[in-house]
Design a protein around this motif. Structure first.
Motif, mmCIF file in Angstrom:
data_model
loop_
_atom_site.group_PDB
_atom_site.id
_atom_site.type_symbol
_atom_site.label_atom_id
_atom_site.label_comp_id
_atom_site.label_asym_id
_atom_site.label_seq_id
_atom_site.Cartn_x
_atom_site.Cartn_y
_atom_site.Cartn_z
ATOM 1 N N SER A 78 0.870 -1.266 0.033
ATOM 2 C CA SER A 78 -0.206 0.219 0.200
ATOM 3 C C SER A 78 0.872 1.457 -0.197
ATOM 4 C CB SER A 78 -1.181 -0.161 0.931
ATOM 5 O OG SER A 78 -0.616 -0.299 2.445
ATOM 6 N N GLU A 79 1.739 0.539 0.836
ATOM 7 C CA GLU A 79 2.831 2.716 1.039
ATOM 8 C C GLU A 79 3.793 2.939 -0.857
ATOM 9 O OE1 GLU A 79 6.839 1.561 2.947
ATOM 10 O OE2 GLU A 79 6.298 3.628 3.916
ATOM 11 N N LYS A 80 4.024 1.944 -1.072
ATOM 12 C CA LYS A 80 4.101 1.661 -2.605
ATOM 13 C C LYS A 80 3.284 2.155 -3.546
ATOM 14 C CE LYS A 80 8.402 -0.794 -3.303
ATOM 15 N NZ LYS A 80 9.174 -1.922 -3.827
ATOM 16 N N ALA A 81 2.763 1.366 -3.282
ATOM 17 C CA ALA A 81 1.515 2.002 -4.715
ATOM 18 C C ALA A 81 0.852 3.409 -4.500
ATOM 19 C CB ALA A 81 0.389 1.569 -4.765
ATOM 20 N N ALA A 82 0.630 4.090 -2.959
ATOM 21 C CA ALA A 82 0.632 4.952 -2.352
ATOM 22 C C ALA A 82 1.496 6.648 -3.222
ATOM 23 C CB ALA A 82 -0.184 5.569 -1.499
ATOM 24 N N ILE A 83 2.955 6.224 -2.522
ATOM 25 C CA ILE A 83 3.859 6.665 -3.308
ATOM 26 C C ILE A 83 3.509 7.226 -4.321
ATOM 27 C CG2 ILE A 83 6.280 7.309 -2.493
ATOM 28 C CD1 ILE A 83 5.689 6.390 0.329
ATOM 29 N N TRP A 84 4.553 5.999 -5.260
ATOM 30 C CA TRP A 84 4.929 5.417 -6.203
ATOM 31 C C TRP A 84 3.698 6.068 -7.169
ATOM 32 C CZ3 TRP A 84 7.975 0.801 -7.523
ATOM 33 C CH2 TRP A 84 9.255 1.127 -6.901
ATOM 34 N N GLY A 85 2.627 5.631 -6.497
ATOM 35 C CA GLY A 85 1.340 6.113 -7.667
ATOM 36 C C GLY A 85 0.968 7.563 -7.747
ATOM 37 N N MET A 86 1.332 7.901 -7.026
ATOM 38 C CA MET A 86 1.045 9.570 -7.213
ATOM 39 C C MET A 86 2.706 10.042 -7.832
ATOM 40 S SD MET A 86 1.260 12.485 -3.372
ATOM 41 C CE MET A 86 -0.221 11.808 -3.160
ATOM 42 N N GLU A 87 3.303 9.460 -7.731
ATOM 43 C CA GLU A 87 4.796 9.334 -8.658
ATOM 44 C C GLU A 87 4.313 10.086 -9.990
ATOM 45 O OE1 GLU A 87 7.395 10.537 -7.125
ATOM 46 O OE2 GLU A 87 8.798 10.976 -9.155
ATOM 47 N N ILE A 88 3.633 9.075 -10.033
ATOM 48 C CA ILE A 88 2.974 9.259 -11.750
ATOM 49 C C ILE A 88 2.377 9.275 -12.150
ATOM 50 C CG2 ILE A 88 1.391 7.247 -13.334
ATOM 51 C CD1 ILE A 88 2.879 4.541 -11.667
ATOM 52 N N MET A 89 0.923 10.248 -11.222
ATOM 53 C CA MET A 89 -0.075 10.732 -11.700
ATOM 54 C C MET A 89 0.773 12.496 -11.534
ATOM 55 S SD MET A 89 -3.357 9.718 -9.919
ATOM 56 C CE MET A 89 -3.866 10.991 -10.041
ATOM 57 N N GLY A 90 2.146 12.610 -11.133
ATOM 58 C CA GLY A 90 2.477 14.388 -11.079
ATOM 59 C C GLY A 90 2.091 14.535 -10.333
ATOM 60 N N GLY A 91 2.054 16.378 -10.852
ATOM 61 C CA GLY A 91 1.069 17.608 -9.785
ATOM 62 C C GLY A 91 -0.911 16.857 -9.446
ATOM 63 N N TRP A 92 -0.770 16.385 -10.291
ATOM 64 C CA TRP A 92 -2.626 16.236 -10.296
ATOM 65 C C TRP A 92 -2.880 15.170 -9.255
ATOM 66 C CZ3 TRP A 92 -6.391 19.590 -11.106
ATOM 67 C CH2 TRP A 92 -5.890 19.998 -12.278
ATOM 68 N N GLY A 93 -1.665 14.504 -8.795
ATOM 69 C CA GLY A 93 -1.843 13.042 -7.953
ATOM 70 C C GLY A 93 -1.827 14.106 -6.670
ATOM 71 N N TYR A 94 -1.153 15.163 -6.652
ATOM 72 C CA TYR A 94 -0.988 15.577 -4.501
ATOM 73 C C TYR A 94 -2.081 16.616 -4.656
ATOM 74 C CZ TYR A 94 1.264 18.422 -1.339
ATOM 75 O OH TYR A 94 1.536 18.956 0.066
ATOM 76 N N THR A 95 -2.991 17.036 -6.004
ATOM 77 C CA THR A 95 -4.231 18.167 -5.672
ATOM 78 C C THR A 95 -5.137 17.314 -4.978
ATOM 79 O OG1 THR A 95 -5.181 17.107 -7.498
ATOM 80 C CG2 THR A 95 -3.664 19.108 -7.853
ATOM 81 N N MET A 96 -6.139 17.519 -4.941
ATOM 82 C CA MET A 96 -7.501 17.432 -4.075
ATOM 83 C C MET A 96 -8.315 16.704 -5.065
ATOM 84 S SD MET A 96 -6.719 16.868 -0.436
ATOM 85 C CE MET A 96 -7.557 16.417 0.729
#
Ligand SMILES: Cc1cc2nc3c(=O)[nH]c(=O)nc-3n(C[C@H](O)[C@H](O)[C@H](O)COP(=O)(O)OP(=O)(O)OC[C@H]3O[C@@H](n4cnc5c(N)ncnc54)[C@H](O)[C@@H]3O)c2cc1C
Length: 386
Positions: free
Chosen positions: A329-347
């Motif tokens: 779950s950690e890898k998926a959430a952290i790398w998933g956010m990486e893959i999505m770039g800026g939009w991954g960090y938004t609400m």
């Protein structure tokens, strides 16, 4: 050796999958995260009506008497749609599991039919303010025998769903003179008892499975609410904690799958340098690595469930599954956010929720460090703590 589900298990999976598609839409799950400190009543009712709370309750008490594998199939689908909803449901299952495992025929007859219908909510009150890892050393809550009742005083912390539970399954010291492992007992404490107070603790994620402090101030608990054997509650409670580890591993897996799915779809849509970012090998490797971790965790979890259903020891594997699934779950959430770039960090997307939700799985119900300590102890090494 057979890695497949039976026809009946496949039907359960399909049924829960369809339920989640209809009732746990991405929009509703977002709304729940933003607005609720527990599973909304109307959703709880739908989950109850379809029979999910009765899955593991014996048929004699109005349930379906299914095994741990079937319970994990249900948990996998719901946790992938909303880990917070699965956690809210899991708190009830866990709090009530002492009745299933240790209850008298009268207690089973009183509670289990209502549990099967989703008419009762439970919470498990184990952790105390002095610490969760060194739980035995930390417990200070006491229950004193006063003839026709026990008098409880003390405090618990981080108790999931205690603010909505009908009963808070509470571990307390009943023999202060004995070694701690020999002086604890388990009580079903009605939340509406005089002297019980709860306080929601604001937290980062899993909002719909609210977490609480619980205060017990001269709470009178009827004698018949003692579950299991007086003073032997610690060893008896351990019976329920191994299955809990399988269940919480499944919650982690749900977060991992949800994060993977979102990143996987996003990468196909998002363009850079004249085409979708999914064509970049480095991003494909991120996704491949997450997929490998998901597969490993899933296999280990279902192996534990199979071992449990077949009455074989699984305590080492359950600790392993807890760690492997939390890491997935950690890898998926952290790398998933990486893959999505800026939009991954938004609400604006769900990745931020997976990022907030996964962290709870890393240290609860036990931390990865403690799970590793236990694996080595179970393998015969000297106990490395205490
Ligand atoms: C959101 C949430 C929900 C929860 N729900 C429940 C619930 O429903 N019921 C319930 O009873 N409890 C619940 N808990 C409590 C949970 O089980 C504890 O948080 C967990 O056991 C860790 O305890 P702690 O937070 O006190 O950390 P601590 O015990 O203070 O540990 C802090 C750090 O020290 C490390 N550490 C401690 N001892 C050792 C050691 N011997 N070797 C190596 N490292 C060590 C830990 O791994 C951790 O990294 C919940 C907690 C949270 C945050």
């Amino acid at each position: 050796m057979d890695f497949g589900f039976t026809k009946e298990q496949e039907m359960i999976q399909k049924e829960v999958h369809n339920f989640c598609k209809k009732e746990l839409t991405p929009e509703y799950v977002r709304w729940i995260d933003e607005n609720c400190d527990f599973v909304p009543d109307e959703l709880w009712k739908k989950i109850s009506d379809i029979g999910f709370f009765g899955a593991h309750v014996p048929e004699a008490y109005g349930g379906e008497g299914l095994g741990v594998i079937e319970s994990m199939i249900i948990a996998e689908e719901i946790a992938t749609a909303s880990v917070a909803v699965a956690l809210g449901m899991g708190a009830t299952t866990l709090g009530a599991s002492v009745i299933l495992n240790l209850g008298t025929p009268e207690q089973k007859a009183k509670y289990l039919p209502k549990l099967a219908k989703g008419e009762l909510k439970f919470a498990l009150g184990l952790t105390e303010p002095a610490g969760g890892t060194d739980i035995l050393g930390a417990i200070q809550t006491t229950a004193v025998d006063r003839g026709d009742h026990f008098l409880l005083n003390g405090q618990k912390v981080f108790i999931t769903s205690a603010h909505v539970a009908d009963y808070i399954t509470t571990i307390a010291i009943t023999n202060p003179d004995a070694k701690r492992t020999r002086g604890l007992s388990i009580f079903l404490v009605p939340r509406n008892s005089d002297g019980v107070k709860t306080r929601l603790i604001p937290k980062l994620g899993c909002h719909a499975a609210g977490t609480n402090e619980v205060f017990y101030d001269n709470v009178k608990v009827p004698k018949e609410n003692l579950v299991g054997t007086l003073h032997n509650g610690w060893y008896e409670l351990l019976l329920t904690l191994n299955p809990e580890r399988i269940g919480t591993s499944m919650l982690s897996l749900g977060v991992a799958k949800a994060a993977f799915n979102e990143a996987f779809e996003y990468a196909k849509q998002r363009n850079a340098f004249g085409g979708p970012i999914s064509r970049f090998q480095s991003l494909q490797h991120y996704l491949a690595d997450i997929a490998i971790e998901i597969e490993n965790a899933r296999n280990l979890i279902y192996k534990c469930a199979w071992l449990c259903d077949n009455n074989k020891p699984y305590h080492i594997e359950a600790c392993m599954a807890k760690i492997v699934a939390a890491k997935a779950s950690e890898k998926a959430a952290i790398w998933g956010m990486e893959i999505m770039g800026g939009w991954g960090y938004t609400m604006e997307y769900d990745m931020q929720r997976h990022f907030r939700d996964y962290k709870q799985m890393v240290f609860s119900p036990i931390s990865d460090e403690m799970a590793k300590n236990m694996i080595m102890q179970f393998m015969g090494y000297p106990k490395s703590w205490a």
